[in-house]
Design an enzyme around this catalytic site. Structure first.
Site, mmCIF file in Angstrom:
data_model
loop_
_atom_site.group_PDB
_atom_site.id
_atom_site.type_symbol
_atom_site.label_atom_id
_atom_site.label_comp_id
_atom_site.label_asym_id
_atom_site.label_seq_id
_atom_site.Cartn_x
_atom_site.Cartn_y
_atom_site.Cartn_z
ATOM 1 N N THR A 1 -19.460 -12.385 51.212
ATOM 2 C CA THR A 1 -18.646 -12.213 50.000
ATOM 3 C C THR A 1 -19.136 -11.021 49.172
ATOM 4 O O THR A 1 -18.363 -10.124 48.842
ATOM 5 C CB THR A 1 -18.713 -13.506 49.138
ATOM 6 O OG1 THR A 1 -18.308 -14.599 49.953
ATOM 7 C CG2 THR A 1 -17.817 -13.421 47.930
ATOM 8 N N VAL A 2 -20.421 -10.996 48.852
ATOM 9 C CA VAL A 2 -20.923 -9.931 47.974
ATOM 10 C C VAL A 2 -21.027 -8.602 48.729
ATOM 11 O O VAL A 2 -20.634 -7.543 48.216
ATOM 12 C CB VAL A 2 -22.292 -10.317 47.357
ATOM 13 C CG1 VAL A 2 -22.772 -9.234 46.403
ATOM 14 C CG2 VAL A 2 -22.181 -11.652 46.622
ATOM 15 N N ASP B 1 -29.672 -23.296 41.465
ATOM 16 C CA ASP B 1 -29.276 -21.897 41.284
ATOM 17 C C ASP B 1 -29.519 -21.474 39.821
ATOM 18 O O ASP B 1 -30.139 -20.437 39.558
ATOM 19 C CB ASP B 1 -27.792 -21.764 41.667
ATOM 20 C CG ASP B 1 -27.256 -20.375 41.459
ATOM 21 O OD1 ASP B 1 -27.533 -19.502 42.302
ATOM 22 O OD2 ASP B 1 -26.555 -20.142 40.453
ATOM 23 N N LYS C 1 -32.200 -18.682 37.987
ATOM 24 C CA LYS C 1 -31.732 -17.651 37.046
ATOM 25 C C LYS C 1 -32.454 -17.745 35.698
ATOM 26 O O LYS C 1 -32.846 -16.729 35.132
ATOM 27 C CB LYS C 1 -30.219 -17.779 36.878
ATOM 28 C CG LYS C 1 -29.448 -17.396 38.159
ATOM 29 C CD LYS C 1 -27.987 -17.768 38.073
ATOM 30 C CE LYS C 1 -27.227 -17.349 39.316
ATOM 31 N NZ LYS C 1 -25.864 -17.913 39.378
ATOM 32 N N ILE D 1 -22.338 -9.935 34.552
ATOM 33 C CA ILE D 1 -22.852 -9.628 33.203
ATOM 34 C C ILE D 1 -24.151 -8.829 33.328
ATOM 35 O O ILE D 1 -25.099 -9.288 33.962
ATOM 36 C CB ILE D 1 -23.187 -10.920 32.414
ATOM 37 C CG1 ILE D 1 -22.013 -11.894 32.431
ATOM 38 C CG2 ILE D 1 -23.591 -10.589 30.992
ATOM 39 C CD1 ILE D 1 -22.363 -13.261 31.833
ATOM 40 N N GLY E 1 -23.888 -13.115 37.393
ATOM 41 C CA GLY E 1 -22.829 -12.412 38.135
ATOM 42 C C GLY E 1 -22.632 -10.994 37.625
ATOM 43 O O GLY E 1 -23.545 -10.170 37.679
ATOM 44 N N GLU F 1 -22.593 -21.291 46.450
ATOM 45 C CA GLU F 1 -23.614 -20.885 47.413
ATOM 46 C C GLU F 1 -23.247 -21.417 48.799
ATOM 47 O O GLU F 1 -22.440 -22.347 48.920
ATOM 48 C CB GLU F 1 -24.966 -21.483 47.012
ATOM 49 C CG GLU F 1 -25.490 -20.985 45.688
ATOM 50 C CD GLU F 1 -25.632 -19.484 45.657
ATOM 51 O OE1 GLU F 1 -26.395 -18.918 46.444
ATOM 52 O OE2 GLU F 1 -24.940 -18.848 44.839
HETATM 53 N N1 HSE Z 1 -23.109 -19.763 43.264
HETATM 54 C C1 HSE Z 1 -23.381 -18.887 42.184
HETATM 55 C C2 HSE Z 1 -22.584 -19.353 40.973
HETATM 56 C C3 HSE Z 1 -23.018 -17.486 42.554
HETATM 57 O O1 HSE Z 1 -21.670 -20.165 41.154
HETATM 58 O O2 HSE Z 1 -22.862 -18.935 39.868
HETATM 59 C C4 HSE Z 1 -23.430 -16.443 41.568
HETATM 60 O O3 HSE Z 1 -24.825 -16.400 41.429
#
Ligand code: HSE
Length: 404
Positions: A11-12, A196, A200, A131, A129, A185
């Protein structure tokens, strides 16, 4: 010309390829030189697609090519990403990554290598993401002492909670939707269990407070226990439920960090952050409050942040950009000593007992849930809260932290 290699065409990765091609002219102008994608590494073939021309299956071809200046790691997961990134840095190549698991686990070591080699290890897309919050903390807020970072840091769960609260959707249905939209993910447990967001907030806190936060030390609670009934109470109270990553630096120099669902009031700037959007609220001793908002997941927003890093790396190919990163561990305050308010659902017959234990709390009832009621506590330490809660024992149906 600067040669770029992209590791991973998911995806990325496909988003980065698309952004670099779509905006090639303006990006190259801003980078000061033409940016050329020389390789894309993936195990798969993509017959008939433009990427086919630059596709390779062997990482050695990339790392041993002296013409490659910037390696973009967008594979996700710790391995083989860590091995590949370390090799790239040791070979003197700048690295840009969106991989929060990699940064949270090995960021210290990888940043040290980059510094030693006078190159860069950049990871803007690892938090929030699209930001650009990492650049903000590292560059724009350097005049401040930051004492709070609180964010909606996971797009998947924010999307899910929003759909559950506004459309009454089932957990599994909305999770599937988030996966189809490319937000989740590979293993969505990382999203819904809060792992996740934990990585962060560990990264953001490490930069904000210039102390290293080990993600494994951060209390983490996901959204799997949030029910439609919780949402109904939140609506009745004029509140909403969001998964927050939050950390603070306290006056005594200690810090705390956690990830958990919170019942937010309408005065919170995070209250209106819906759908896949993320937002990071920061408080600085000079700045006061600020909030940074944008798409928190998805192909192009994440790719946009990665490409921002590629341009930065291109402008600083042989200069290590100074960041706030500091490897000294943060001193974490035990969560028991952290204060907060709590929303509690109990069986109806426990209402009087709850008032005795928690003081004269206001009991809230919903017509559609006649067997139970709920209340919000006064501010108290989590330790005191748990002690009081134990006194009501098996009468407790649910508890959620509250933030105004
Ligand atoms: N799975 C992560 C989310 C992707 O939903 O924020 C972006 O880091």
């Amino acid at each position: 010309m600067i040669n770029v290699a992209i590791l991973g065409y998911g995806t990325v990765g496909s988003g980065v390829f698309e952004v670099l091609n779509e905006n090639k002219e303006s990006i190259s102008r801003r980078a000061g030189q033409e940016l050329h994608v020389k390789y894309v590494l993936d195990l798969r073939d993509f017959p008939g697609q433009p990427v086919e021309k630059v596709l390779v299956h062997d990482y050695e071809q990339i790392v041993s090519d002296p013409e490659v200046d910037i390696v973009v790691e967008v594979m996700g997961g710790v391995e083989p990403a860590y091995t590949f990134v370390k090799k790239a840095l040791l070979a003197g190549k700048n690295v840009c990554t969106s991989n929060k698991a990699l940064v949270a686990k090995h960021g210290r070591e990888l940043m040290d290598i980059a510094k030693e080699k006078s190159i860069n290890f950049l990871f803007e897309a690892s938090c929030g993401g699209g930001i650009p919050i990492i650049r903000v903390i590292n560059s724009s807020l350097t005049g401040d002492e930051i004492d709070e970072v609180t964010g909606i840091l996971n797009g998947t769960t924010n999307y899910m909670l929003y759909k559950m609260s506004t459309e009454g959707c089932e957990f599994d249905t909305v999770l599937k939707e988030a996966q189809q939209k490319g937000y989740a993910e590979a293993d969505p447990t990382a999203d819904v269990e809060g792992y996740d967001a934990c990585r962060k907030i560990a990264i953001l806190s490490s930069l904000a407070y210039e102390r290293y936060f080990d993600f494994e030390d951060i209390y983490t609670e996901g959204i799997t226990k949030i029910t439609p009934e919780d949402m109904e109470y939140a609506a009745k109270l004029g509140r909403t439920i969001k998964l927050l990553g939050t950390s603070r630096r306290l006056a005594d120099g200690t810090c705390y960090a956690m990830v958990a669902p919170f019942m937010l009031g309408q005065n919170s700037p995070l209250y209106s952050v819906n759908d896949v959007f993320n937002a990071v609220f920061v408080h600085g001793n000079m700045l006061g409050d600020a909030m940074f908002y944008g798409s928190g997941a998805g192909k192009l927003p994440t790719a946009s942040a990665v490409v921002g890093d590629i341009v930065d790396a291109a402008k600083h190919l042989h200069v290590n950009i100074v960041t706030n990163w500091n490897s000294t561990p943060a001193v974490l305050k035990p969560l028991d000593e952290v204060t907060g308010r709590f929303f509690v659902r109990i069986k109806k017959e426990a209402a009087e007992e709850a008032k005795k234990v928690f003081g004269d709390v206001e009991i809230i009832s919903l017509g559609q849930l006649p067997q139970e009621c709920a209340f919000i506590t006064d501010e108290m330490t989590q330790g005191a809260f748990e002690e009081k809660l134990a006194q009501i024992g098996d009468q407790v149906l649910a508890k959620i932290r509250v933030k105004d």
